[in-house]
Design a protein around this motif. Structure first.
Motif, PDB file in Angstrom:
ATOM      1  N   PRO A   1      42.405  49.637  35.877  1.00  0.00           N
ATOM      2  CA  PRO A   1      41.650  48.719  36.744  1.00  0.00           C
ATOM      3  C   PRO A   1      41.099  47.530  35.974  1.00  0.00           C
ATOM      4  CG  PRO A   1      40.257  50.522  36.065  1.00  0.00           C
ATOM      5  CD  PRO A   1      41.596  50.765  35.427  1.00  0.00           C
ATOM      6  N   THR A   2      40.791  46.472  36.701  1.00  0.00           N
ATOM      7  CA  THR A   2      40.012  45.355  36.174  1.00  0.00           C
ATOM      8  C   THR A   2      38.806  45.192  37.080  1.00  0.00           C
ATOM      9  OG1 THR A   2      41.309  43.808  37.497  1.00  0.00           O
ATOM     10  CG2 THR A   2      42.006  44.153  35.211  1.00  0.00           C
ATOM     11  N   LEU A   3      37.712  44.706  36.534  1.00  0.00           N
ATOM     12  CA  LEU A   3      36.453  44.674  37.275  1.00  0.00           C
ATOM     13  C   LEU A   3      36.327  43.440  38.144  1.00  0.00           C
ATOM     14  CD1 LEU A   3      33.844  45.918  34.651  1.00  0.00           C
ATOM     15  CD2 LEU A   3      34.857  47.169  36.529  1.00  0.00           C
ATOM     16  N   SER A   4      35.707  43.632  39.291  1.00  0.00           N
ATOM     17  CA  SER A   4      35.284  42.520  40.141  1.00  0.00           C
ATOM     18  C   SER A   4      34.046  42.980  40.874  1.00  0.00           C
ATOM     19  CB  SER A   4      36.380  42.127  41.142  1.00  0.00           C
ATOM     20  OG  SER A   4      36.656  43.201  42.024  1.00  0.00           O
ATOM     21  N   ARG A   5      33.123  42.078  41.141  1.00  0.00           N
ATOM     22  CA  ARG A   5      31.853  42.427  41.773  1.00  0.00           C
ATOM     23  C   ARG A   5      31.605  41.494  42.964  1.00  0.00           C
ATOM     24  NH1 ARG A   5      26.892  44.830  40.467  1.00  0.00           N
ATOM     25  NH2 ARG A   5      27.686  45.467  38.445  1.00  0.00           N
ATOM     26  N   PRO A   6      31.262  42.069  44.117  1.00  0.00           N
ATOM     27  CA  PRO A   6      30.972  41.228  45.283  1.00  0.00           C
ATOM     28  C   PRO A   6      29.662  40.477  45.090  1.00  0.00           C
ATOM     29  CG  PRO A   6      30.449  43.517  45.743  1.00  0.00           C
ATOM     30  CD  PRO A   6      31.128  43.497  44.406  1.00  0.00           C
ATOM     31  N   PRO A   7      29.454  39.398  45.847  1.00  0.00           N
ATOM     32  CA  PRO A   7      28.201  38.645  45.707  1.00  0.00           C
ATOM     33  C   PRO A   7      26.993  39.479  46.090  1.00  0.00           C
ATOM     34  CG  PRO A   7      29.415  37.950  47.660  1.00  0.00           C
ATOM     35  CD  PRO A   7      30.335  38.836  46.879  1.00  0.00           C
TER      36      PRO A   7
ATOM     37  N   GLY B   1      36.968  53.913  47.563  1.00  0.00           N
ATOM     38  CA  GLY B   1      36.849  54.251  46.159  1.00  0.00           C
ATOM     39  C   GLY B   1      37.019  53.074  45.227  1.00  0.00           C
ATOM     40  N   PHE B   2      37.065  53.403  43.947  1.00  0.00           N
ATOM     41  CA  PHE B   2      37.232  52.427  42.871  1.00  0.00           C
ATOM     42  C   PHE B   2      38.378  52.893  41.986  1.00  0.00           C
ATOM     43  CE2 PHE B   2      36.515  51.723  38.342  1.00  0.00           C
ATOM     44  CZ  PHE B   2      36.391  50.336  38.271  1.00  0.00           C
TER      45      PHE B   2
ATOM     46  N   SER C   1      40.563  49.250  45.426  1.00  0.00           N
ATOM     47  CA  SER C   1      40.267  47.986  44.750  1.00  0.00           C
ATOM     48  C   SER C   1      39.319  48.238  43.580  1.00  0.00           C
ATOM     49  CB  SER C   1      39.644  46.996  45.727  1.00  0.00           C
ATOM     50  OG  SER C   1      38.302  47.356  46.018  1.00  0.00           O
ATOM     51  N   THR C   2      39.042  47.192  42.823  1.00  0.00           N
ATOM     52  CA  THR C   2      38.178  47.327  41.653  1.00  0.00           C
ATOM     53  C   THR C   2      36.775  46.786  41.911  1.00  0.00           C
ATOM     54  OG1 THR C   2      39.063  45.229  40.801  1.00  0.00           O
ATOM     55  CG2 THR C   2      40.089  47.264  40.025  1.00  0.00           C
ATOM     56  N   ASP C   3      36.377  46.643  43.167  1.00  0.00           N
ATOM     57  CA  ASP C   3      34.992  46.287  43.476  1.00  0.00           C
ATOM     58  C   ASP C   3      34.098  47.433  43.026  1.00  0.00           C
ATOM     59  OD1 ASP C   3      35.845  43.953  44.595  1.00  0.00           O
ATOM     60  OD2 ASP C   3      35.746  44.664  46.668  1.00  0.00           O
ATOM     61  N   THR C   4      33.041  47.121  42.295  1.00  0.00           N
ATOM     62  CA  THR C   4      32.179  48.178  41.759  1.00  0.00           C
ATOM     63  C   THR C   4      31.136  48.652  42.748  1.00  0.00           C
ATOM     64  OG1 THR C   4      30.758  46.487  40.769  1.00  0.00           O
ATOM     65  CG2 THR C   4      32.501  47.419  39.380  1.00  0.00           C
ATOM     66  N   ARG C   5      30.906  47.900  43.828  1.00  0.00           N
ATOM     67  CA  ARG C   5      29.929  48.324  44.852  1.00  0.00           C
ATOM     68  C   ARG C   5      30.595  48.289  46.220  1.00  0.00           C
ATOM     69  NH1 ARG C   5      24.593  45.082  44.846  1.00  0.00           N
ATOM     70  NH2 ARG C   5      26.060  43.349  44.909  1.00  0.00           N
TER      71      ARG C   5
END
Length: 206
Positions: free
Chosen positions: A67-73, A165-166, A171-175
């Motif tokens: 995975p690679t990380l991405s974070r929603p606003p 899930g993550f 996807s790689t969304d953390t939240r």
């Protein structure tokens, strides 16, 4: 001329006025140097009493995708009247957790935040700048084995009602947030690896 009698009168008046002083409304409490009582820390609820631990639903293994990380606003939290039924941070690897919950008053909302294990490696490579000499470069990225999954099934049929899930196939969304809007008797399963995950479950009523 010095008059001792006058001094005595002044002292009497000072002491009388001091004795007439009143405490402020509500009074006060002298601590005597003792430390104030420790406050109860606001944290996790290890056992709310609403969920019943059960045996996890058998699932097949799948290939692991790096995975690679991405974070929603960031969003501003809003107040609600939901009841918290689970609030814990799970450190994976840990055995899969499963709970039975009879949702009489929807909705069921499961929110989670994933902190995957980070891997740091040193790569020896040639620089693209200057005299283009070889240097050591530090690379940090999520573990290829990091993943987390929430699966909600109908308790009787085993049918998946909702899942998220993550990593892996997710996807790689953390939240993220999982929402179930219909009443029912559900099995909630939490599984993962190489990650620390905070899970918060709330229901419309219990």
């Amino acid at each position: 001329m010095y008059k001792p009698f006058s001094v005595v009168i002044v002292l009497v008046l000072v002491l009388a006025s001091a004795g007439c002083a009143e405490l402020p409304p509500g009074g006060f409490e002298w601590s005597g140097g003792a430390s104030p009582p420790a406050e109860t820390p606001a944290g996790e609820d290890p056992d709310s009493g609403y969920l019943t631990p059960v045996t996890p639903y058998p699932t097949a293994t799948s290939d692991v995708v790096r995975p690679t990380l991405s974070r929603p606003p960031e969003t501003t939290p809003t107040s609600d009247t939901y009841v918290t039924i689970y609030d814990q941070t799970i450190q994976y690897p840990e055995a899969t957790k499963a709970f039975a919950f009879d949702l009489a008053k929807p909705p069921l909302i499961i929110e989670y935040e994933v902190e995957p294990k980070m891997i740091t490696r040193i790569k020896h490579a040639k620089s693209d700048y200057g005299n283009r000499e070889y240097k050591d470069y530090k690379q940090t990225y999520p573990s290829e084995s990091a993943w987390f999954a929430v699966t909600i099934r109908d308790q009787e049929s085993g049918t998946i009602v909702a899942e998220e899930g993550f990593g892996k196939l997710y996807s790689t969304d953390t939240r993220k947030k999982v929402f179930v809007g219909q009443s029912g008797n559900y099995l909630i399963q939490l599984a993962g690896n190489d990650a620390k995950v905070h899970v918060l479950m709330r229901a419309g009523g219990v």
